[in-house]
Design a protein around this motif. Structure first.
Motif, PDB file in Angstrom:
ATOM      1  N   ASP A  45      39.259  68.119 -31.246  1.00  0.00           N
ATOM      2  CA  ASP A  45      39.242  67.339 -30.010  1.00  0.00           C
ATOM      3  C   ASP A  45      38.402  66.072 -30.087  1.00  0.00           C
ATOM      4  OD1 ASP A  45      40.926  69.036 -28.517  1.00  0.00           O
ATOM      5  OD2 ASP A  45      39.245  70.389 -28.149  1.00  0.00           O
TER       6      ASP A  45
ATOM      7  N   LEU B  44      49.195  69.402 -30.253  1.00  0.00           N
ATOM      8  CA  LEU B  44      48.840  69.664 -28.849  1.00  0.00           C
ATOM      9  C   LEU B  44      49.594  70.877 -28.338  1.00  0.00           C
ATOM     10  CD1 LEU B  44      48.817  66.228 -26.998  1.00  0.00           C
ATOM     11  CD2 LEU B  44      46.912  67.772 -27.364  1.00  0.00           C
TER      12      LEU B  44
ATOM     13  N   ARG C  56      48.295  74.064 -29.648  1.00  0.00           N
ATOM     14  CA  ARG C  56      47.041  74.434 -28.986  1.00  0.00           C
ATOM     15  C   ARG C  56      47.294  75.028 -27.612  1.00  0.00           C
ATOM     16  NH1 ARG C  56      42.716  71.185 -30.221  1.00  0.00           N
ATOM     17  NH2 ARG C  56      41.488  72.395 -28.768  1.00  0.00           N
ATOM     18  N   LEU C  57      48.342  74.550 -26.953  1.00  0.00           N
ATOM     19  CA  LEU C  57      48.653  75.057 -25.612  1.00  0.00           C
ATOM     20  C   LEU C  57      49.271  76.446 -25.676  1.00  0.00           C
ATOM     21  CD1 LEU C  57      50.079  71.867 -23.917  1.00  0.00           C
ATOM     22  CD2 LEU C  57      48.023  73.100 -23.267  1.00  0.00           C
TER      23      LEU C  57
ATOM     24  N   ARG D 116      38.034  66.413 -22.509  1.00  0.00           N
ATOM     25  CA  ARG D 116      38.788  66.813 -23.688  1.00  0.00           C
ATOM     26  C   ARG D 116      37.858  67.321 -24.796  1.00  0.00           C
ATOM     27  NH1 ARG D 116      43.405  65.779 -27.166  1.00  0.00           N
ATOM     28  NH2 ARG D 116      42.965  67.272 -28.793  1.00  0.00           N
TER      29      ARG D 116
ATOM     30  N   GLY E  44      38.359  71.450 -24.376  1.00  0.00           N
ATOM     31  CA  GLY E  44      39.518  71.789 -25.191  1.00  0.00           C
ATOM     32  C   GLY E  44      40.834  71.372 -24.568  1.00  0.00           C
ATOM     33  N   VAL E  45      41.906  71.713 -25.255  1.00  0.00           N
ATOM     34  CA  VAL E  45      43.218  71.206 -24.878  1.00  0.00           C
ATOM     35  C   VAL E  45      43.760  71.831 -23.594  1.00  0.00           C
ATOM     36  CG1 VAL E  45      45.641  71.184 -25.552  1.00  0.00           C
ATOM     37  CG2 VAL E  45      43.900  70.513 -27.179  1.00  0.00           C
ATOM     38  N   LYS E  46      43.580  73.154 -23.462  1.00  0.00           N
ATOM     39  CA  LYS E  46      44.252  73.828 -22.347  1.00  0.00           C
ATOM     40  C   LYS E  46      43.760  73.332 -20.995  1.00  0.00           C
ATOM     41  CE  LYS E  46      45.729  77.908 -24.761  1.00  0.00           C
ATOM     42  NZ  LYS E  46      45.279  79.174 -25.288  1.00  0.00           N
TER      43      LYS E  46
ATOM     44  N   PHE F 234      44.796  69.825 -20.417  1.00  0.00           N
ATOM     45  CA  PHE F 234      46.215  69.706 -20.117  1.00  0.00           C
ATOM     46  C   PHE F 234      46.491  69.995 -18.637  1.00  0.00           C
ATOM     47  CE2 PHE F 234      50.569  71.419 -19.958  1.00  0.00           C
ATOM     48  CZ  PHE F 234      51.236  70.359 -20.527  1.00  0.00           C
TER      49      PHE F 234
ATOM     50  N   PHE G  85      44.622  62.534 -24.523  1.00  0.00           N
ATOM     51  CA  PHE G  85      45.485  63.110 -25.545  1.00  0.00           C
ATOM     52  C   PHE G  85      45.548  62.263 -26.822  1.00  0.00           C
ATOM     53  CE2 PHE G  85      46.949  65.087 -21.609  1.00  0.00           C
ATOM     54  CZ  PHE G  85      46.650  66.384 -21.959  1.00  0.00           C
TER      55      PHE G  85
END
Lengths: 420, 411
Positions: free
Chosen positions: A99, A137, A140-141, B82, B86-88, B91, B308
């Protein structure tokens, strides 16, 4: 010690998602993956969270299996012996890399790390590349499978090999700039400037420090005015003065003009007197005249200097190519009398005097108080590489090279817009 | 004499630093804000004014945290989230932000349509033209320059002060209502209070404020001036809100006129407070709409790309930052398209945009509070006891209120 059964590599994200089975069968989550710094860092230890506390387990004591049907990974450790590790030599792949922003040295741009690819090399797991793609991405989701079904093969990772990245983590000793700053030096200053512009202020200062004063000066020269201003206003005054002293005076004058006057004054005081005096003179010129654009670094010679003397002198001084497109001939009162193009000098016999080879044609020159537009017209009409600038007494005070004119023309539409 | 000199010196420093707080405050009084204040004034008269005081305090506390985070880390809020969550989490926050800002942009264009209708200009002319102007300004023009022009324009918001004075309210009654408001414990009254808070503290503003501080190139040494800037910005925001509410309360509420949209207020003001008052009100609405319709899509596209890792920025070419320009254009087009649907349910859209803001706000606030208490991020500038008490307290209250609002609008 049998490591992965399959020989393909794993993604850091899937490693962090999987759980580890301890000796008593209890499962725990992996918190961090530590790798030993090196050309391709090898995984050295992992941190897991058991019921009571964090455990740091040696990677050598862990088996990694991939369930072929589900694709999930199973990790088992066969010794819970904890280790004292040399923290300073380790990279925390999750904390330091995942990240975070890194620099893609090949593409010369700043990107964000979506995942890290760990490959099996021999018996060890090595970090070989970072994934910066949308595919990363999506992985990761945790929605890789459904998305892959819809998109088919279009979901491909975009890797940057480890050797081509540059990380900017100020606190991390392992991959901090000082140890690998050489990689930055392989880039052209203009590319580096683009990168530095894309960074945050703290990272910018770290990069500028790593480049050293000369490198920092070169990069600063290539930057957009706005970024120059931001960087200098965050830089310590002494350091700013050191960097600016290494830049052409006309650029320094432009930059200082845009700073807060009190800050500019502080920097000028810190600079060496002869340089700051020159800069102060240049700052007097309004933006619209030739004086604001000219460089005060030029080479001038006397009419009775021989070609041999001039060439020897230039070899000794090692001037920038910019400064020797043309050589200027001045008299005892520093009045500009003639101009010798570099080609004429090169093809002449060593014993000839400058007065013999100077062009008999009319010499093109501008006054420091002429409007810039007059200079632009002159340069484009006669295809000149450099033009001498004289003051009201016909004394040579500076030169303008074609780069500066091109830059000025690129800038002009914006300025017109602003005025309109 | 010496003292006087330092005073002037400090004033100069302040003027150089001022900006982010005031700009953010001005963007805050967008169409959603003006509508909510007008409706609240028309419906409850002066008895909703008190709610603006806690609004102002919360606004100040939140923006101070943003400014401090920006000054210490020199990173945007999107970056920080971010890198730390983290990503989740990122997002879901950004999907939320994208949807909310899409709805907000739609509301801004509703404002353009509404304010021009007051001057008998059809929305089929005003919306496409202003959308095109906004697009050209950002893609072809000089955005920074435009932002400055807008800032000057945003003083137009002070025309609500004129509008309010022309409505000739009884200031004694106004004062009494602030000190002793009649609070009605009914769902629609509570919903209005939540609406006020929600429109004053929109989630995307947190991102905007923090980026503005960094954009301005401020350092931690400038902290005390930044605080003054934030305080002035908050004060102006609330001041404008007070006057909008007063002007609607002293005319519409007294005459029992109910309104649903800000342009209704402008229309209704004409017979009651004179043509000029109505026209000024509509002009203020138009300027606010265009201002926010420019800034919102740009800002949203920027934060999403920042989080992102796509190239972003108005100084980049379209080929260099395709995702950025695609997002910006997309938000703008969808926002305009929704407004141009004949008989579009504009009021429903604005209610829903507030609901999404309401869900998002606690999430963003929790993220902010976690970040600002993290030693690795903030060093010695982590929140103190007082800031934390106020921060977590208000987050809890806002969460409860937002849950209430969400549940009640879904029922």
């Amino acid at each position: 010690m049998s490591h992965t059964t399959s020989h393909e590599g794993v993604f850091l994200s899937s490693l962090l998602e999987s759980s580890l089975e301890l000796l008593d069968g209890a499962r725990c989550r992996i918190q961090e993956v530590w790798a030993m710094d090196g050309e391709n860092p090898s995984v050295y230890a992992i941190t897991v969270k058991s019921k009571h506390a964090l455990k740091h387990l040696q990677w050598a004591n862990i088996d990694l299996e991939k369930n072929p049907s589900t694709g999930r990974m199973i990790l088992r450790c066969w010794s819970e012996e904890e280790i004292d590790w040399p923290q300073h030599a380790l990279i925390a792949l999750r904390r330091d890399l995942l990240d975070q922003q890194i620099v893609d040295l090949n593409g010369a741009k700043v990107v964000r790390v979506n995942d890290v690819y760990l490959a099996n090399v021999g018996t060890a797991l090595h970090a070989v590349a970072v994934d910066i793609s949308v595919a990363g991405l999506i992985r990761r989701l945790g929605i890789e499978r459904p998305v892959r079904k819809i998109l088919g093969g279009k979901l491909v990772p975009k890797f940057i090999p480890w050797g081509e990245i540059q990380s900017f983590i100020p606190d991390s000793v392992s991959i901090c700039l000082s140890s690998s700053a050489d990689r930055l030096h392989t880039l052209h200053p203009a590319e580096l400037a683009d990168i530095v512009e894309a960074l945050g202020n703290c990272q910018r200062q770290a990069v500028m420090d790593a480049l050293g004063k000369d490198g920092a000066a070169e990069v600063l020269e290539e930057m957009e005015p706005k970024a120059q201003k931001e960087i200098l206003s965050h830089m310590e005054v002494g350091k700013a003065a050191d960097v600016l002293e290494r830049m052409p005076s006309n650029d320094v004058a432009d930059i200082l003009d845009r700073l807060r006057p009190d800050k500019a004054e502080l920097i000028l005081v810190e600079m060496e007197k002869n340089i700051s005096d020159e800069v102060r003179d240049l700052m007097e010129y309004p933006d619209s005249v030739v004086g604001s654009l000219m460089s005060t670094a030029f080479r001038c010679f006397r009419a009775d200097d021989t070609v041999e003397h001039v060439l020897a002198e230039m070899r000794r001084q090692q001037p920038d190519p910019d400064e020797i497109y043309s050589l200027f001939v001045v008299d005892a009162q520093e009045h500009l009398t003639a101009m010798v193009p570099l080609p004429a000098l090169v093809i002449s016999a060593l014993g000839q005097k400058l007065s013999d080879i100077q062009g008999s044609n009319r010499m093109h020159k501008v006054m420091d108080t002429d409007p810039i537009i007059a200079l632009v017209e002159l340069v484009s009409k006669y295809s000149l590489l450099s033009v001498p600038v004289v003051d009201v007494d016909q004394k040579l005070v500076g030169t303008v090279v074609v780069d500066d004119v091109v830059y000025e023309m690129l800038k002009a539409p914006r300025r017109r817009w602003r005025a309109g | 004499m010496g003292k006087r000199k330092t005073f002037w010196r400090q004033l100069l420093m302040l003027l150089a630093i001022i900006g982010p707080g005031i700009v953010t405050g001005s963007v805050d009084n967008d169409v959603g804000g003006i509508t909510t204040y007008s409706v609240a004034g028309a419906k409850y008269g002066f008895h909703m004014l008190w709610a603006l005081i806690p609004c102002g305090i919360v606004l100040f506390v939140v923006q101070e945290m943003n400014a401090r985070m920006g000054l210490v880390t020199q990173k945007g809020l999107a970056d920080l989230i971010r890198e730390n969550a983290g990503v989740k989490v990122t997002f879901f926050i950004f999907i939320g932000l994208l949807v909310a800002d899409l709805a907000n942009t739609t509301t801004e264009f509703a404002g353009v349509a509404g304010s021009m209708q007051v001057f008998n200009i059809s929305k089929y002319i005003s919306v496409p033209l202003s959308g095109l102007a906004v697009w050209l300004l950002v893609v072809k023009g000089n955005y920074k320059f435009a932002e400055r022009i807008f800032l000057i324009f945003s003083t137009f918001l002070l025309c609500y002060v004129v509008s309010a004075i022309m409505a000739k309210p009884d200031w004694a009654v106004v004062g009494r209502a602030v000190i002793h408001p009649e609070i009605v414990w009914k769902p629609d009254y509570i919903a209005m209070v939540v609406g006020l808070v929600g429109t004053t503290i929109a989630p995307w503003m947190q991102f905007y404020m923090q980026s503005a501080v960094i954009e301005k190139g401020l350092k931690f040494e400038d902290y005390k001036y930044t605080i003054i800037d934030v305080a002035v910005g908050c004060f102006l925001t609330i001041l404008v809100a007070v006057f909008i509410m007063v002007s609607c309360a002293s005319t519409l509420h007294v005459n029992h006129i109910q309104i649903n949209e800000a342009k209704d207020a402008a229309m209704a003001l004409r017979p009651l407070a004179g043509n000029l008052a109505g026209t000024i009100f509509a002009l203020g609405l138009f300027v606010a709409s265009i201002f926010s319709a420019t800034i919102l899509p740009v800002a949203t596209a920027f934060y999403v790309c920042e989080a992102f890792g796509f190239e972003a920025g108005i100084d980049k070419h379209m080929g260099e930052a395709p995702q950025f320009y695609a997002l910006f254009t997309g938000i703008l087009l969808i926002g305009m398209a929704i407004i141009l649907i004949p008989n579009a349910p504009l009021i429903q859209i604005s209610v829903w945009s507030q609901v999404i803001n309401g869900i998002l706000l606690p999430v963003v606030l929790v993220c902010m509070l976690l970040l600002i208490n993290k030693k690795e991020v903030m060093g010695k500038h982590v929140n103190g006891v007082v800031s934390n008490a106020v921060g977590w307290g208000m987050t809890a209250i806002l969460t409860i209120l937002s849950c209430y609002l969400v549940v009640s609008s879904c029922l």
